[in-house]
Scaffold this active site. Structure first.
Site, PDB file in Angstrom:
ATOM      1  N   LYS A  40       0.846  -1.120   0.095  1.00 32.86           N
ATOM      2  CA  LYS A  40      -0.197  -0.058  -0.058  1.00 32.86           C
ATOM      3  C   LYS A  40       0.916   1.482  -0.059  1.00 32.86           C
ATOM      4  O   LYS A  40       2.122   1.300   0.510  1.00 32.86           O
ATOM      5  CB  LYS A  40      -0.951   0.113   1.215  1.00 32.86           C
ATOM      6  CG  LYS A  40      -1.862  -1.115   1.283  1.00 32.86           C
ATOM      7  CD  LYS A  40      -2.836  -0.874   2.538  1.00 32.86           C
ATOM      8  CE  LYS A  40      -3.731  -2.018   2.950  1.00 32.86           C
ATOM      9  NZ  LYS A  40      -4.827  -2.001   1.964  1.00 32.86           N
ATOM     10  N   ARG A  69      -9.862 -11.642   2.216  1.00 37.16           N
ATOM     11  CA  ARG A  69     -10.720 -13.109   1.745  1.00 37.16           C
ATOM     12  C   ARG A  69     -10.234 -14.386   2.092  1.00 37.16           C
ATOM     13  O   ARG A  69     -10.804 -15.463   2.162  1.00 37.16           O
ATOM     14  CB  ARG A  69     -11.275 -12.693   0.308  1.00 37.16           C
ATOM     15  CG  ARG A  69     -10.142 -12.459  -0.579  1.00 37.16           C
ATOM     16  CD  ARG A  69     -10.320 -11.793  -1.962  1.00 37.16           C
ATOM     17  NE  ARG A  69     -10.640 -10.396  -1.893  1.00 37.16           N
ATOM     18  CZ  ARG A  69     -10.932  -9.495  -2.585  1.00 37.16           C
ATOM     19  NH1 ARG A  69     -10.975  -9.899  -4.207  1.00 37.16           N
ATOM     20  NH2 ARG A  69     -11.118  -8.390  -2.536  1.00 37.16           N
TER      21      ARG A  69
END
Length: 466
Positions: free
Chosen positions: A244, A318
Protein backbone atom coordinates in the site's frame (compact mmCIF):
# COMPACT_ATOMS: atom_id res chain seq x y z
CA UNK A 1 -9.97 -12.15 33.04
CA UNK A 2 -10.56 -9.67 30.23
CA UNK A 3 -7.78 -7.19 29.55
CA UNK A 4 -9.32 -4.07 31.04
CA UNK A 5 -7.35 -1.82 28.72
CA UNK A 6 -9.41 -3.32 25.89
CA UNK A 7 -12.71 -3.41 27.75
CA UNK A 8 -13.47 -0.26 29.67
CA UNK A 9 -16.24 -0.11 32.22
CA UNK A 10 -18.88 2.50 31.42
CA UNK A 11 -18.35 5.02 34.20
CA UNK A 12 -20.90 7.69 33.26
CA UNK A 13 -24.02 6.10 34.73
CA UNK A 14 -25.56 5.53 38.14
CA UNK A 15 -28.73 4.06 39.64
CA UNK A 16 -28.77 6.52 42.55
CA UNK A 17 -31.32 9.26 41.92
CA UNK A 18 -30.60 11.37 45.01
CA UNK A 19 -30.05 14.97 43.99
CA UNK A 20 -30.32 14.24 40.28
CA UNK A 21 -31.29 17.24 38.16
CA UNK A 22 -33.76 16.88 35.29
CA UNK A 23 -33.04 16.83 31.57
CA UNK A 24 -36.06 17.57 29.41
CA UNK A 25 -35.81 16.11 25.89
CA UNK A 26 -38.42 17.75 23.67
CA UNK A 27 -39.60 17.94 20.09
CA UNK A 28 -40.96 21.12 18.49
CA UNK A 29 -44.58 20.02 18.82
CA UNK A 30 -44.11 19.41 22.54
CA UNK A 31 -42.33 22.65 23.34
CA UNK A 32 -45.40 24.66 24.38
CA UNK A 33 -46.45 21.96 26.83
CA UNK A 34 -42.96 21.91 28.33
CA UNK A 35 -42.96 25.70 28.72
CA UNK A 36 -46.23 25.44 30.61
CA UNK A 37 -44.84 22.78 32.95
CA UNK A 38 -41.59 24.50 33.80
CA UNK A 39 -41.29 26.92 36.73
CA UNK A 40 -42.10 30.44 35.54
CA UNK A 41 -38.52 31.70 35.70
CA UNK A 42 -37.17 28.74 33.71
CA UNK A 43 -39.95 28.96 31.15
CA UNK A 44 -39.24 32.65 30.62
CA UNK A 45 -35.52 31.97 30.30
CA UNK A 46 -36.14 29.26 27.71
CA UNK A 47 -38.43 31.55 25.70
CA UNK A 48 -35.89 34.36 25.80
CA UNK A 49 -33.21 31.90 24.59
CA UNK A 50 -35.28 31.42 21.41
CA UNK A 51 -35.10 27.69 21.94
CA UNK A 52 -37.01 25.92 19.14
CA UNK A 53 -36.36 22.26 20.07
CA UNK A 54 -34.37 21.65 16.89
CA UNK A 55 -32.21 18.54 16.88
CA UNK A 56 -29.06 19.17 18.88
CA UNK A 57 -30.24 22.39 20.54
CA UNK A 58 -29.27 22.50 24.18
CA UNK A 59 -29.98 24.96 26.99
CA UNK A 60 -29.08 24.95 30.67
CA UNK A 61 -31.83 26.40 32.88
CA UNK A 62 -31.01 28.52 35.93
CA UNK A 63 -32.14 27.92 39.48
CA UNK A 64 -31.60 29.38 42.92
CA UNK A 65 -28.27 27.54 43.37
CA UNK A 66 -26.95 27.64 39.83
CA UNK A 67 -27.93 25.31 37.01
CA UNK A 68 -31.20 23.59 37.91
CA UNK A 69 -32.17 21.73 34.74
CA UNK A 70 -31.34 21.20 31.08
CA UNK A 71 -33.37 21.04 27.88
CA UNK A 72 -32.36 19.06 24.81
CA UNK A 73 -33.97 19.59 21.43
CA UNK A 74 -34.72 16.45 19.44
CA UNK A 75 -36.26 17.86 16.27
CA UNK A 76 -37.43 14.84 14.28
CA UNK A 77 -34.41 12.72 15.26
CA UNK A 78 -35.43 9.37 16.75
CA UNK A 79 -31.92 7.88 16.78
CA UNK A 80 -29.79 7.32 19.87
CA UNK A 81 -27.35 9.89 18.50
CA UNK A 82 -29.78 12.69 19.39
CA UNK A 83 -28.58 12.13 22.98
CA UNK A 84 -24.91 11.60 22.06
CA UNK A 85 -23.58 14.99 23.20
CA UNK A 86 -25.26 15.11 26.60
CA UNK A 87 -22.33 13.62 28.46
CA UNK A 88 -20.13 16.53 27.44
CA UNK A 89 -22.82 19.23 27.56
CA UNK A 90 -24.16 18.62 31.06
CA UNK A 91 -22.24 19.95 34.07
CA UNK A 92 -20.31 17.18 35.78
CA UNK A 93 -21.34 18.27 39.28
CA UNK A 94 -23.87 15.70 40.47
CA UNK A 95 -26.03 13.22 38.55
CA UNK A 96 -28.72 13.96 35.96
CA UNK A 97 -31.94 12.17 35.07
CA UNK A 98 -33.97 12.08 31.86
CA UNK A 99 -37.54 13.23 32.26
CA UNK A 100 -40.22 11.24 30.38
CA UNK A 101 -40.95 12.58 26.93
CA UNK A 102 -41.61 11.84 23.28
CA UNK A 103 -38.64 9.54 22.75
CA UNK A 104 -37.59 5.92 23.24
CA UNK A 105 -35.81 5.73 26.61
CA UNK A 106 -33.78 2.69 25.52
CA UNK A 107 -32.42 4.68 22.58
CA UNK A 108 -31.76 7.68 24.81
CA UNK A 109 -29.70 5.78 27.38
CA UNK A 110 -27.82 3.98 24.62
CA UNK A 111 -27.04 7.27 22.89
CA UNK A 112 -25.81 8.91 26.09
CA UNK A 113 -23.42 6.03 26.72
CA UNK A 114 -22.21 5.94 23.12
CA UNK A 115 -21.41 9.65 23.32
CA UNK A 116 -19.52 9.20 26.57
CA UNK A 117 -16.99 6.85 24.98
CA UNK A 118 -13.36 7.90 25.10
CA UNK A 119 -10.10 6.20 24.21
CA UNK A 120 -7.79 7.69 26.77
CA UNK A 121 -5.25 4.94 27.27
CA UNK A 122 -2.35 7.09 26.10
CA UNK A 123 -3.53 10.52 27.22
CA UNK A 124 -2.77 11.95 30.63
CA UNK A 125 -5.53 14.56 30.73
CA UNK A 126 -8.43 14.06 33.10
CA UNK A 127 -11.86 13.10 31.88
CA UNK A 128 -14.76 15.44 32.46
CA UNK A 129 -18.35 14.53 31.85
CA UNK A 130 -21.74 14.16 33.43
CA UNK A 131 -23.29 11.12 35.09
CA UNK A 132 -26.77 9.98 34.11
CA UNK A 133 -29.24 7.97 36.15
CA UNK A 134 -30.07 4.78 34.21
CA UNK A 135 -32.83 2.66 35.75
CA UNK A 136 -32.18 -1.07 36.02
CA UNK A 137 -35.03 -1.60 33.58
CA UNK A 138 -32.78 -0.20 30.85
CA UNK A 139 -29.67 -2.20 31.69
CA UNK A 140 -29.87 -3.77 28.22
CA UNK A 141 -29.02 -0.41 26.67
CA UNK A 142 -25.92 -0.16 28.84
CA UNK A 143 -24.90 -3.70 27.89
CA UNK A 144 -25.19 -2.84 24.20
CA UNK A 145 -23.15 0.31 24.73
CA UNK A 146 -20.55 -1.71 26.62
CA UNK A 147 -20.20 -4.04 23.62
CA UNK A 148 -19.79 -1.02 21.33
CA UNK A 149 -17.15 0.43 23.65
CA UNK A 150 -15.29 -2.89 23.51
CA UNK A 151 -15.33 -2.94 19.70
CA UNK A 152 -14.15 0.67 19.56
CA UNK A 153 -11.34 -0.07 22.02
CA UNK A 154 -10.16 -3.05 19.99
CA UNK A 155 -10.13 -1.09 16.73
CA UNK A 156 -8.48 1.97 18.30
CA UNK A 157 -5.67 0.05 19.98
CA UNK A 158 -2.39 0.61 18.09
CA UNK A 159 -1.03 -2.37 16.17
CA UNK A 160 2.17 -2.63 18.21
CA UNK A 161 -0.02 -3.50 21.20
CA UNK A 162 -2.71 -5.52 19.44
CA UNK A 163 -1.17 -8.09 17.14
CA UNK A 164 -2.57 -11.49 16.15
CA UNK A 165 -1.60 -13.15 19.44
CA UNK A 166 -3.11 -10.37 21.56
CA UNK A 167 -6.34 -10.33 19.55
CA UNK A 168 -6.60 -14.10 19.81
CA UNK A 169 -5.95 -14.00 23.56
CA UNK A 170 -8.67 -11.40 23.94
CA UNK A 171 -11.14 -13.57 22.00
CA UNK A 172 -10.28 -16.54 24.20
CA UNK A 173 -10.75 -14.50 27.37
CA UNK A 174 -14.13 -13.28 26.14
CA UNK A 175 -15.25 -16.83 25.40
CA UNK A 176 -14.08 -18.06 28.79
CA UNK A 177 -15.88 -15.23 30.55
CA UNK A 178 -19.21 -16.60 29.32
CA UNK A 179 -18.35 -20.28 29.66
CA UNK A 180 -18.03 -20.94 25.92
CA UNK A 181 -16.04 -23.93 24.71
CA UNK A 182 -12.97 -22.51 22.99
CA UNK A 183 -10.09 -23.73 20.84
CA UNK A 184 -7.03 -21.84 19.60
CA UNK A 185 -5.15 -22.96 16.50
CA UNK A 186 -1.49 -22.02 16.03
CA UNK A 187 1.67 -23.31 14.40
CA UNK A 188 1.54 -26.56 12.45
CA UNK A 189 -2.09 -27.16 13.41
CA UNK A 190 -3.12 -23.82 11.96
CA UNK A 191 -1.20 -24.56 8.77
CA UNK A 192 -3.12 -27.84 8.39
CA UNK A 193 -6.55 -26.55 9.33
CA UNK A 194 -6.42 -23.01 7.87
CA UNK A 195 -3.79 -22.95 5.12
CA UNK A 196 -4.84 -19.62 3.63
CA UNK A 197 -4.76 -17.91 7.02
CA UNK A 198 -1.27 -19.32 7.46
CA UNK A 199 -0.24 -18.03 4.02
CA UNK A 200 -1.40 -14.49 4.83
CA UNK A 201 0.50 -14.52 8.11
CA UNK A 202 3.67 -16.10 6.75
CA UNK A 203 5.35 -12.76 6.12
CA UNK A 204 5.04 -11.48 9.67
CA UNK A 205 7.22 -12.16 12.68
CA UNK A 206 3.99 -12.20 14.69
CA UNK A 207 2.37 -15.61 14.14
CA UNK A 208 -1.26 -16.02 13.08
CA UNK A 209 -3.97 -17.52 15.25
CA UNK A 210 -7.50 -18.79 14.71
CA UNK A 211 -9.89 -18.75 17.66
CA UNK A 212 -13.10 -20.79 17.58
CA UNK A 213 -15.69 -20.90 20.33
CA UNK A 214 -19.16 -22.36 20.77
CA UNK A 215 -21.82 -21.13 23.15
CA UNK A 216 -25.42 -22.03 23.88
CA UNK A 217 -28.01 -19.91 25.65
CA UNK A 218 -29.44 -21.30 28.88
CA UNK A 219 -32.84 -21.68 27.19
CA UNK A 220 -31.50 -23.06 23.89
CA UNK A 221 -32.28 -26.67 23.14
CA UNK A 222 -30.90 -28.92 20.43
CA UNK A 223 -33.29 -27.44 17.89
CA UNK A 224 -32.51 -23.80 18.75
CA UNK A 225 -31.27 -21.65 15.85
CA UNK A 226 -27.59 -22.24 15.16
CA UNK A 227 -25.76 -19.10 14.00
CA UNK A 228 -22.12 -19.00 12.93
CA UNK A 229 -20.10 -15.76 12.93
CA UNK A 230 -16.77 -15.28 11.16
CA UNK A 231 -14.52 -12.22 11.47
CA UNK A 232 -11.50 -10.91 9.59
CA UNK A 233 -8.86 -10.02 12.15
CA UNK A 234 -5.98 -8.52 10.15
CA UNK A 235 -4.28 -6.55 12.91
CA UNK A 236 -2.23 -4.56 10.43
CA UNK A 237 -2.23 -4.65 6.65
CA UNK A 238 0.77 -3.42 4.71
CA UNK A 239 -0.66 -4.90 1.53
CA UNK A 240 2.17 -7.43 1.40
CA UNK A 241 4.30 -7.37 -1.74
CA UNK A 242 1.50 -5.39 -3.40
CA UNK A 243 2.47 -2.71 -0.93
CA UNK A 244 0.00 0.00 0.00
CA UNK A 245 1.11 3.63 -0.34
CA UNK A 246 2.00 5.23 2.98
CA UNK A 247 -1.28 7.14 3.15
CA UNK A 248 -3.16 3.86 2.65
CA UNK A 249 -1.54 2.35 5.74
CA UNK A 250 -2.41 5.10 8.19
CA UNK A 251 -5.65 3.46 9.34
CA UNK A 252 -4.73 -0.17 8.77
CA UNK A 253 -4.87 -0.92 12.47
CA UNK A 254 -8.63 -0.99 11.82
CA UNK A 255 -8.33 -3.91 9.40
CA UNK A 256 -9.31 -6.20 12.26
CA UNK A 257 -12.63 -4.31 12.56
CA UNK A 258 -14.60 -7.30 11.26
CA UNK A 259 -13.24 -9.53 14.00
CA UNK A 260 -13.92 -6.84 16.60
CA UNK A 261 -17.51 -6.50 15.35
CA UNK A 262 -18.07 -10.25 15.50
CA UNK A 263 -16.73 -10.34 19.06
CA UNK A 264 -19.04 -7.43 19.92
CA UNK A 265 -22.05 -9.32 18.56
CA UNK A 266 -21.01 -12.43 20.44
CA UNK A 267 -20.61 -10.54 23.69
CA UNK A 268 -24.03 -8.89 23.33
CA UNK A 269 -25.67 -12.23 22.50
CA UNK A 270 -24.07 -14.01 25.44
CA UNK A 271 -24.82 -11.20 27.92
CA UNK A 272 -28.45 -11.17 26.78
CA UNK A 273 -28.52 -14.98 27.04
CA UNK A 274 -30.40 -15.29 23.75
CA UNK A 275 -31.90 -18.76 23.21
CA UNK A 276 -29.63 -19.62 20.29
CA UNK A 277 -26.59 -21.76 19.60
CA UNK A 278 -23.61 -19.68 18.57
CA UNK A 279 -20.31 -20.44 16.86
CA UNK A 280 -17.64 -17.76 16.47
CA UNK A 281 -14.47 -17.90 14.37
CA UNK A 282 -11.87 -15.16 14.28
CA UNK A 283 -8.83 -15.24 12.01
CA UNK A 284 -6.06 -13.20 13.68
CA UNK A 285 -3.16 -12.34 11.40
CA UNK A 286 -0.82 -9.62 10.16
CA UNK A 287 -0.19 -9.05 6.44
CA UNK A 288 3.43 -8.02 6.26
CA UNK A 289 6.42 -8.08 3.90
CA UNK A 290 9.44 -10.35 4.28
CA UNK A 291 11.29 -13.12 2.52
CA UNK A 292 8.67 -15.59 3.73
CA UNK A 293 5.62 -13.55 2.68
CA UNK A 294 3.26 -14.83 0.01
CA UNK A 295 3.88 -13.48 -3.47
CA UNK A 296 1.69 -12.46 -6.38
CA UNK A 297 1.22 -15.56 -8.57
CA UNK A 298 1.58 -17.98 -5.65
CA UNK A 299 -1.02 -20.76 -5.67
CA UNK A 300 -2.57 -21.72 -2.33
CA UNK A 301 -4.67 -24.73 -1.44
CA UNK A 302 -7.60 -23.77 0.77
CA UNK A 303 -9.23 -25.82 3.50
CA UNK A 304 -12.01 -26.68 1.05
CA UNK A 305 -9.52 -28.16 -1.43
CA UNK A 306 -10.00 -25.38 -3.97
CA UNK A 307 -6.78 -23.83 -5.21
CA UNK A 308 -6.39 -20.05 -5.35
CA UNK A 309 -3.94 -18.01 -7.37
CA UNK A 310 -2.79 -14.92 -5.50
CA UNK A 311 -3.49 -12.15 -7.96
CA UNK A 312 -2.89 -9.47 -5.35
CA UNK A 313 -1.41 -9.85 -1.87
CA UNK A 314 -3.43 -6.85 -0.70
CA UNK A 315 -6.62 -8.88 -1.17
CA UNK A 316 -5.72 -10.91 1.89
CA UNK A 317 -8.95 -10.56 3.85
CA UNK A 318 -10.86 -12.95 1.63
CA UNK A 319 -8.04 -15.46 2.08
CA UNK A 320 -8.42 -15.20 5.84
CA UNK A 321 -12.17 -15.64 5.65
CA UNK A 322 -12.48 -18.43 3.09
CA UNK A 323 -11.10 -21.15 5.36
CA UNK A 324 -13.23 -19.92 8.28
CA UNK A 325 -16.38 -19.91 6.15
CA UNK A 326 -15.74 -23.40 4.83
CA UNK A 327 -15.27 -24.75 8.35
CA UNK A 328 -18.38 -22.92 9.55
CA UNK A 329 -20.45 -24.59 6.84
CA UNK A 330 -19.15 -28.03 7.87
CA UNK A 331 -21.29 -27.66 11.00
CA UNK A 332 -24.46 -26.99 8.95
CA UNK A 333 -25.60 -23.82 10.77
CA UNK A 334 -28.94 -22.14 10.12
CA UNK A 335 -27.14 -18.91 9.26
CA UNK A 336 -23.57 -17.80 8.56
CA UNK A 337 -22.58 -14.14 8.93
CA UNK A 338 -19.13 -12.77 8.21
CA UNK A 339 -17.85 -9.27 8.89
CA UNK A 340 -14.79 -7.72 7.31
CA UNK A 341 -13.16 -4.45 6.35
CA UNK A 342 -12.78 -6.03 2.94
CA UNK A 343 -12.78 -3.59 0.02
CA UNK A 344 -12.29 0.05 -0.78
CA UNK A 345 -14.82 -0.49 -3.55
CA UNK A 346 -17.61 -0.81 -0.97
CA UNK A 347 -16.66 2.58 0.43
CA UNK A 348 -16.60 4.13 -3.03
CA UNK A 349 -20.10 2.77 -3.61
CA UNK A 350 -21.67 3.52 -0.21
CA UNK A 351 -19.37 5.85 1.67
CA UNK A 352 -18.07 5.29 5.21
CA UNK A 353 -21.35 4.97 7.13
CA UNK A 354 -23.14 2.20 5.21
CA UNK A 355 -21.76 -1.34 5.42
CA UNK A 356 -22.34 -3.25 2.20
CA UNK A 357 -24.50 -6.34 2.63
CA UNK A 358 -24.29 -9.34 0.30
CA UNK A 359 -26.45 -12.40 0.81
CA UNK A 360 -27.68 -15.58 -0.83
CA UNK A 361 -30.93 -15.39 1.18
CA UNK A 362 -33.45 -12.65 0.42
CA UNK A 363 -35.49 -13.17 3.58
CA UNK A 364 -32.48 -12.83 5.90
CA UNK A 365 -31.08 -9.91 3.96
CA UNK A 366 -34.38 -8.04 3.98
CA UNK A 367 -34.73 -8.62 7.71
CA UNK A 368 -31.24 -7.33 8.47
CA UNK A 369 -31.74 -4.24 6.33
CA UNK A 370 -35.14 -3.55 7.94
CA UNK A 371 -33.87 -4.01 11.49
CA UNK A 372 -30.79 -1.92 10.79
CA UNK A 373 -33.08 1.03 10.10
CA UNK A 374 -35.15 0.30 13.20
CA UNK A 375 -32.12 0.37 15.53
CA UNK A 376 -30.36 3.15 13.57
CA UNK A 377 -27.46 0.92 12.56
CA UNK A 378 -28.05 0.76 8.80
CA UNK A 379 -26.71 -1.60 6.15
CA UNK A 380 -27.29 -1.46 2.41
CA UNK A 381 -27.62 -4.48 0.16
CA UNK A 382 -25.52 -4.87 -2.98
CA UNK A 383 -25.99 -7.66 -5.53
CA UNK A 384 -24.21 -11.00 -5.65
CA UNK A 385 -24.19 -10.63 -9.41
CA UNK A 386 -23.36 -14.06 -10.85
CA UNK A 387 -22.54 -12.52 -14.22
CA UNK A 388 -19.23 -11.38 -12.76
CA UNK A 389 -18.28 -14.80 -11.40
CA UNK A 390 -16.09 -15.55 -14.42
CA UNK A 391 -13.95 -12.55 -13.56
CA UNK A 392 -12.35 -14.70 -10.86
CA UNK A 393 -11.02 -17.27 -13.32
CA UNK A 394 -7.39 -18.33 -13.15
CA UNK A 395 -5.37 -20.14 -15.80
CA UNK A 396 -3.38 -22.07 -13.18
CA UNK A 397 -5.78 -22.57 -10.25
CA UNK A 398 -9.47 -23.05 -9.50
CA UNK A 399 -9.89 -19.31 -9.01
CA UNK A 400 -8.03 -16.06 -8.45
CA UNK A 401 -8.33 -14.02 -5.27
CA UNK A 402 -8.98 -10.86 -7.33
CA UNK A 403 -11.00 -9.98 -10.38
CA UNK A 404 -9.53 -9.61 -13.84
CA UNK A 405 -11.55 -6.39 -14.25
CA UNK A 406 -11.03 -3.02 -12.51
CA UNK A 407 -14.71 -2.73 -11.58
CA UNK A 408 -17.25 -4.04 -9.03
CA UNK A 409 -14.53 -4.90 -6.53
CA UNK A 410 -16.90 -5.35 -3.59
CA UNK A 411 -19.14 -7.64 -5.65
CA UNK A 412 -16.34 -9.86 -6.89
CA UNK A 413 -14.90 -10.10 -3.36
CA UNK A 414 -18.29 -11.34 -2.16
CA UNK A 415 -18.49 -13.76 -5.08
CA UNK A 416 -15.09 -15.13 -4.07
CA UNK A 417 -16.36 -15.76 -0.52
CA UNK A 418 -19.53 -17.38 -1.82
CA UNK A 419 -17.41 -20.13 -3.39
CA UNK A 420 -16.78 -21.38 0.15
CA UNK A 421 -20.41 -21.40 1.30
CA UNK A 422 -22.13 -24.76 1.12
CA UNK A 423 -25.23 -24.61 -1.11
CA UNK A 424 -28.41 -24.31 0.90
CA UNK A 425 -26.86 -22.53 3.89
CA UNK A 426 -28.11 -18.94 4.35
CA UNK A 427 -25.17 -16.55 4.38
CA UNK A 428 -24.63 -12.82 4.79
CA UNK A 429 -21.38 -10.95 4.17
CA UNK A 430 -20.88 -7.46 5.58
CA UNK A 431 -18.15 -5.31 4.05
CA UNK A 432 -17.76 -2.50 6.59
CA UNK A 433 -15.52 0.46 7.34
CA UNK A 434 -15.31 0.15 11.17
CA UNK A 435 -14.23 3.77 11.54
CA UNK A 436 -15.56 7.30 11.99
CA UNK A 437 -13.50 9.78 9.99
CA UNK A 438 -14.75 12.71 12.08
CA UNK A 439 -16.49 13.10 15.43
CA UNK A 440 -20.27 13.42 15.43
CA UNK A 441 -22.89 13.15 18.14
CA UNK A 442 -22.50 9.73 19.75
CA UNK A 443 -19.90 8.71 17.18
CA UNK A 444 -16.41 9.95 18.12
CA UNK A 445 -13.61 9.85 15.58
CA UNK A 446 -11.96 6.44 15.51
CA UNK A 447 -13.04 2.83 15.64
CA UNK A 448 -16.73 2.06 15.28
CA UNK A 449 -19.00 -0.97 15.74
CA UNK A 450 -20.84 -0.79 12.43
CA UNK A 451 -23.67 -3.30 11.83
CA UNK A 452 -23.18 -4.85 15.29
CA UNK A 453 -26.50 -3.68 16.70
CA UNK A 454 -28.31 -4.55 13.46
CA UNK A 455 -26.99 -8.12 13.62
CA UNK A 456 -27.94 -8.35 17.29
CA UNK A 457 -31.48 -7.21 16.47
CA UNK A 458 -31.70 -9.89 13.78
CA UNK A 459 -30.50 -12.62 16.12
CA UNK A 460 -33.04 -11.51 18.73
CA UNK A 461 -35.78 -11.73 16.11
CA UNK A 462 -34.59 -15.16 14.98
CA UNK A 463 -34.46 -16.42 18.56
CA UNK A 464 -38.00 -15.32 19.37
CA UNK A 465 -39.54 -16.62 16.14
CA UNK A 466 -37.94 -20.06 16.30
Amino acid sequence: MLDQTLDQTIDCITEAEDGARPVHAVRPDGLDALLDRLPAMQGAYLRDSRFAAKSGEFVLLPGAEGVAAAVLGLGADSSPFAFGRLHAQLPATGPWRLEPGDYDPAMAYLGFCLGAYHFGRFRARERHGATLVVPQAHAASVRQAQAVWMVRDLVNTPPNLLGPVELADFAVSLAQRFGAGCTLAAGAELERQYPTVAAVGAGSARPPRVVTFHWRGSRAGESAPFVSLCGKGVCFDTGGYDLKPSAGMLRMKKDMGGAATVLGVARAVMEADLPIRLAVRVGCVENSVSGSAMRPSDVLRTRSGLTVEVGNTDAEGRLVLCDLLHEACEEAPNLVIDCATLTGAARVALGPDLPALFSNDDVMADSLQRLGLVVHDPVWRLPLWSGYDDWLKSSVADLNNVSSKPMAGAVTAALYLQRFIKPGIPWMHLDLYAWNDTSRSGRPEGGEAMAMRAILALLKEISTSA
